[in-house]
Design a protein around this motif. Structure first.
Motif, PDB file in Angstrom:
ATOM      1  N   MET A  82       0.838  -1.208   0.000  1.00  0.00           N
ATOM      2  CA  MET A  82       0.000   0.000   0.000  1.00  0.00           C
ATOM      3  C   MET A  82       0.874   1.260   0.000  1.00  0.00           C
ATOM      4  O   MET A  82       0.694   2.161  -0.806  1.00  0.00           O
ATOM      5  CB  MET A  82      -0.920  -0.024   1.214  1.00  0.00           C
ATOM      6  N   GLU A  83       1.876   1.255   0.915  1.00  0.00           N
ATOM      7  CA  GLU A  83       2.779   2.421   0.957  1.00  0.00           C
ATOM      8  C   GLU A  83       3.569   2.553  -0.328  1.00  0.00           C
ATOM      9  O   GLU A  83       3.829   3.652  -0.807  1.00  0.00           O
ATOM     10  CB  GLU A  83       3.750   2.296   2.124  1.00  0.00           C
ATOM     11  N   GLN A  84       3.918   1.359  -0.859  1.00  0.00           N
ATOM     12  CA  GLN A  84       4.714   1.367  -2.096  1.00  0.00           C
ATOM     13  C   GLN A  84       3.917   2.030  -3.227  1.00  0.00           C
ATOM     14  O   GLN A  84       4.429   2.896  -3.950  1.00  0.00           O
ATOM     15  CB  GLN A  84       5.076  -0.078  -2.477  1.00  0.00           C
ATOM     16  N   ILE A  85       2.641   1.670  -3.353  1.00  0.00           N
ATOM     17  CA  ILE A  85       1.811   2.226  -4.434  1.00  0.00           C
ATOM     18  C   ILE A  85       1.625   3.731  -4.230  1.00  0.00           C
ATOM     19  O   ILE A  85       1.738   4.528  -5.161  1.00  0.00           O
ATOM     20  CB  ILE A  85       0.440   1.498  -4.500  1.00  0.00           C
ATOM     21  N   GLN A  86       1.368   4.118  -2.970  1.00  0.00           N
ATOM     22  CA  GLN A  86       1.190   5.551  -2.697  1.00  0.00           C
ATOM     23  C   GLN A  86       2.465   6.325  -3.068  1.00  0.00           C
ATOM     24  O   GLN A  86       2.391   7.422  -3.616  1.00  0.00           O
ATOM     25  CB  GLN A  86       0.840   5.765  -1.213  1.00  0.00           C
ATOM     26  N   ALA A  87       3.617   5.716  -2.790  1.00  0.00           N
ATOM     27  CA  ALA A  87       4.881   6.389  -3.126  1.00  0.00           C
ATOM     28  C   ALA A  87       5.012   6.560  -4.645  1.00  0.00           C
ATOM     29  O   ALA A  87       5.474   7.605  -5.124  1.00  0.00           O
ATOM     30  CB  ALA A  87       6.057   5.577  -2.574  1.00  0.00           C
ATOM     31  N   ILE A  88       4.584   5.552  -5.403  1.00  0.00           N
ATOM     32  CA  ILE A  88       4.667   5.664  -6.873  1.00  0.00           C
ATOM     33  C   ILE A  88       3.701   6.742  -7.374  1.00  0.00           C
ATOM     34  O   ILE A  88       4.045   7.554  -8.236  1.00  0.00           O
ATOM     35  CB  ILE A  88       4.356   4.298  -7.549  1.00  0.00           C
ATOM     36  N   ILE A  89       2.492   6.745  -6.794  1.00  0.00           N
ATOM     37  CA  ILE A  89       1.509   7.770  -7.184  1.00  0.00           C
ATOM     38  C   ILE A  89       2.094   9.162  -6.891  1.00  0.00           C
ATOM     39  O   ILE A  89       2.047  10.066  -7.739  1.00  0.00           O
ATOM     40  CB  ILE A  89       0.166   7.581  -6.420  1.00  0.00           C
ATOM     41  N   ASN A  90       2.669   9.325  -5.706  1.00  0.00           N
ATOM     42  CA  ASN A  90       3.227  10.633  -5.329  1.00  0.00           C
ATOM     43  C   ASN A  90       4.352  11.048  -6.259  1.00  0.00           C
ATOM     44  O   ASN A  90       4.435  12.205  -6.681  1.00  0.00           O
ATOM     45  CB  ASN A  90       3.748  10.605  -3.891  1.00  0.00           C
ATOM     46  N   LEU A  91       5.198  10.068  -6.601  1.00  0.00           N
ATOM     47  CA  LEU A  91       6.325  10.356  -7.493  1.00  0.00           C
ATOM     48  C   LEU A  91       5.809  10.837  -8.851  1.00  0.00           C
ATOM     49  O   LEU A  91       6.225  11.886  -9.364  1.00  0.00           O
ATOM     50  CB  LEU A  91       7.177   9.086  -7.663  1.00  0.00           C
ATOM     51  N   ALA A  92       4.870  10.068  -9.417  1.00  0.00           N
ATOM     52  CA  ALA A  92       4.369  10.417 -10.750  1.00  0.00           C
ATOM     53  C   ALA A  92       3.600  11.735 -10.713  1.00  0.00           C
ATOM     54  O   ALA A  92       3.782  12.597 -11.574  1.00  0.00           O
ATOM     55  CB  ALA A  92       3.491   9.289 -11.282  1.00  0.00           C
ATOM     56  N   ALA A  93       2.739  11.894  -9.711  1.00  0.00           N
ATOM     57  CA  ALA A  93       1.923  13.109  -9.631  1.00  0.00           C
ATOM     58  C   ALA A  93       2.799  14.342  -9.374  1.00  0.00           C
ATOM     59  O   ALA A  93       2.419  15.463  -9.706  1.00  0.00           O
ATOM     60  CB  ALA A  93       0.873  12.963  -8.536  1.00  0.00           C
ATOM     61  N   GLY A  94       3.988  14.117  -8.809  1.00  0.00           N
ATOM     62  CA  GLY A  94       4.895  15.238  -8.543  1.00  0.00           C
ATOM     63  C   GLY A  94       5.849  15.504  -9.687  1.00  0.00           C
ATOM     64  O   GLY A  94       6.819  16.249  -9.535  1.00  0.00           O
ATOM     65  N   ASP A  99       9.948   4.086 -13.001  1.00  0.00           N
ATOM     66  CA  ASP A  99      10.488   3.199 -14.036  1.00  0.00           C
ATOM     67  C   ASP A  99       9.480   2.106 -14.391  1.00  0.00           C
ATOM     68  O   ASP A  99       8.372   2.069 -13.846  1.00  0.00           O
ATOM     69  CB  ASP A  99      11.840   2.619 -13.604  1.00  0.00           C
ATOM     70  N   GLN A 100       9.908   1.214 -15.277  1.00  0.00           N
ATOM     71  CA  GLN A 100       8.983   0.177 -15.772  1.00  0.00           C
ATOM     72  C   GLN A 100       8.418  -0.672 -14.630  1.00  0.00           C
ATOM     73  O   GLN A 100       7.217  -0.956 -14.590  1.00  0.00           O
ATOM     74  CB  GLN A 100       9.717  -0.700 -16.787  1.00  0.00           C
ATOM     75  N   ALA A 101       9.300  -1.082 -13.696  1.00  0.00           N
ATOM     76  CA  ALA A 101       8.847  -1.958 -12.611  1.00  0.00           C
ATOM     77  C   ALA A 101       7.817  -1.235 -11.736  1.00  0.00           C
ATOM     78  O   ALA A 101       6.793  -1.820 -11.344  1.00  0.00           O
ATOM     79  CB  ALA A 101      10.046  -2.395 -11.764  1.00  0.00           C
ATOM     80  N   ALA A 102       8.066   0.036 -11.456  1.00  0.00           N
ATOM     81  CA  ALA A 102       7.132   0.793 -10.618  1.00  0.00           C
ATOM     82  C   ALA A 102       5.787   0.956 -11.335  1.00  0.00           C
ATOM     83  O   ALA A 102       4.716   0.804 -10.721  1.00  0.00           O
ATOM     84  CB  ALA A 102       7.733   2.156 -10.285  1.00  0.00           C
ATOM     85  N   LEU A 103       5.839   1.235 -12.631  1.00  0.00           N
ATOM     86  CA  LEU A 103       4.582   1.415 -13.375  1.00  0.00           C
ATOM     87  C   LEU A 103       3.801   0.107 -13.474  1.00  0.00           C
ATOM     88  O   LEU A 103       2.574   0.094 -13.368  1.00  0.00           O
ATOM     89  CB  LEU A 103       4.859   1.979 -14.777  1.00  0.00           C
ATOM     90  N   ALA A 104       4.522  -0.999 -13.642  1.00  0.00           N
ATOM     91  CA  ALA A 104       3.844  -2.302 -13.698  1.00  0.00           C
ATOM     92  C   ALA A 104       3.156  -2.578 -12.354  1.00  0.00           C
ATOM     93  O   ALA A 104       2.017  -3.067 -12.312  1.00  0.00           O
ATOM     94  CB  ALA A 104       4.839  -3.403 -14.048  1.00  0.00           C
ATOM     95  N   ALA A 105       3.839  -2.238 -11.256  1.00  0.00           N
ATOM     96  CA  ALA A 105       3.234  -2.434  -9.932  1.00  0.00           C
ATOM     97  C   ALA A 105       1.985  -1.553  -9.796  1.00  0.00           C
ATOM     98  O   ALA A 105       0.938  -1.989  -9.275  1.00  0.00           O
ATOM     99  CB  ALA A 105       4.246  -2.095  -8.836  1.00  0.00           C
ATOM    100  N   LEU A 106       2.086  -0.338 -10.293  1.00  0.00           N
ATOM    101  CA  LEU A 106       0.944   0.589 -10.230  1.00  0.00           C
ATOM    102  C   LEU A 106      -0.249   0.020 -10.999  1.00  0.00           C
ATOM    103  O   LEU A 106      -1.394   0.052 -10.529  1.00  0.00           O
ATOM    104  CB  LEU A 106       1.381   1.935 -10.831  1.00  0.00           C
TER     105      LEU A 106
END
Ligand code: SAM
Ligand code: SF4
Ligand code: FES
Length: 360
Positions: free
Chosen positions: A1-13, A18-25
């Motif tokens: 859950m925290e991992q996904i929120q961190a990816i959302i925050n990164l992208a929204a900011g 990277d590919q692995a983070a986007l696949a997880a998202l």
């Protein structure tokens, strides 16, 4: 859950997952999924506002010289009755669209060389001079010279989905086309000053979350002005008729992720999404999308442009669809834009301002 929120925050900011983070998202579910869609809705509101742009889609020929495995218009599909609209007829349809308030028309067809570059350039020129419409072309792969001629004739935008960023899958799905040429065409369109639209299908056979992540990264690299993202819908008259189709859920996550990565891109709530889920377009408009492309093709042709089965609006006329969409947009508390909706990015926005000023 925290991992996904961190990816959302990164992208929204404005960061670059990277590919692995986007696949997880794209694989997230439940509360994470709801957070992703909500974040995309917020970014859409901040960067594109509450206005929804309408593009009137004219499907002017269903002849196609290509054989894409997924598409009902493929040349090997002998069960389709084919039609072509003449230049005057396209103009008349666009005129009726303009009377309904459309400020952009999208001219789309199979790859049909019966329409020479000169013929289409003349249609574009008249759409600009007689009707003052923004013009999007979507007629597939052509030479750089042809794209140049249409741009000089006044075409503003070009929609050429890259379909999938997976080279092997692309080659398997497109027997007589190449992955490299598709991309070359997109870079030519960019060089020629078009507002470039790319995009992909979601849920193609063999497609992975990593490959969908690559679709997003490619569109980010190309810095597209538009991204058309819709589910793959199996068509029984094609070799992929027996395959499973893409889901509305994954398509919505792709649209939402695209909004985070491409805050200023126009993202349509696609007809294909409205076909797999009756509320699909409404959901997309609340998950990052800000454009709808209602069909303004005359009813006698609509049924024949059968890319996939059960397409929505087949029995509805352009005026009905215009009202329907207006109702959907108002129902979401949004408004229909009255300008032609050029890309808000730098040069295009300036060009849009000039042409808008010229009409006053
Ligand atoms: N011939 C042009 C081209 O391919 O770029 C434009 C017309 S083509 C019918 C428009 C889009 O339809 C394609 O970019 C593809 O993504 C989509 N399409 C084709 N078959 C589909 C299917 N079975 N399910 C969902 N979308 C499909
Ligand atoms: Fe033709 Fe486009 Fe359909 Fe491919 S997707 S068969 S190029 S109409
Ligand atoms: Fe065609 Fe709703 S958009 S009937």
């Amino acid at each position: 859950m925290e991992q996904i929120q961190a990816i959302i925050n990164l992208a929204a900011g404005g960061g670059k997952p990277d590919q692995a983070a986007l696949a997880a998202l794209l694989g997230c579910e439940g509360e994470d999924e709801a957070r992703l869609l909500a974040a995309a809705d917020r970014v859409r509101k901040q960067s594109m506002g509450e206005r929804v742009h309408l593009r009137g889609l004219i499907e002017f020929s269903n002849y196609c010289e290509r054989n894409c495995l997924y598409c009902g218009l493929r040349r090997a599909n002998g069960s389709l009755v084919r039609y072509r609209m003449e230049g005057e007829e396209i103009l008349a349809v666009a005129r009726a669209g303009a009377a309904l308030g459309y400020r952009t028309v999208v001219l789309q067809s199979g790859e049909d060389s019966c329409y020479t570059a000169k013929m289409l350039a003349e249609v574009v020129c008249r759409l600009k001079s007689e009707l003052d419409l923004a013009v999007t072309l979507s007629v597939g792969e052509r030479s750089r010279e042809e794209y140049k001629l249409w741009r000089e004739a006044g075409a503003d935008r070009y929609l050429l989905k890259h379909e999938t960023a997976d080279r092997e899958l692309y080659q398997a799905l497109h027997p007589d086309m190449t992955f490299d040429n598709r991309r070359r065409c997109l870079y030519w369109l960019r060089e020629l000053g078009y507002q470039v639209g790319s995009g992909c299908m979601v849920g193609l056979p063999g497609q992975t979350l990593e490959s969908l992540a690559d679709d997003l990264l490619f569109m980010q690299e190309l810095d597209v002005e538009m991204a058309g993202i819709g589910p793959f819908i199996p068509n029984p008259s094609t070799p992929l008729g027996h395959c499973q189709g893409g889901t509305a859920g994954l398509t919505l996550k792709m649209i939402a992720a695209a909004r985070l990565l491409l805050p200023q891109a126009h993202l349509p709530a696609t007809t294909a999404l409205g076909t797999v889920d009756s509320q699909g377009r409404q959901k997309a408009l609340q998950a990052g999308a800000n454009v709808v492309m209602p069909n303004i093709t005359p009813n006698r042709y609509r049924r024949m442009y059968e890319i996939y089965p059960n397409k929505i609006c087949l029995d509805d006329n352009p005026a009905h669809c215009r009202n329907c969409i207006g109702g959907i947009i108002a129902g979401l508390g949004r408004t229909v834009a009255t300008d032609c909706g050029h890309s808000p990015k730098g040069d295009f926005a300036a060009a849009g301002t000039l042409s808008e000023a010229g009409t006053q």
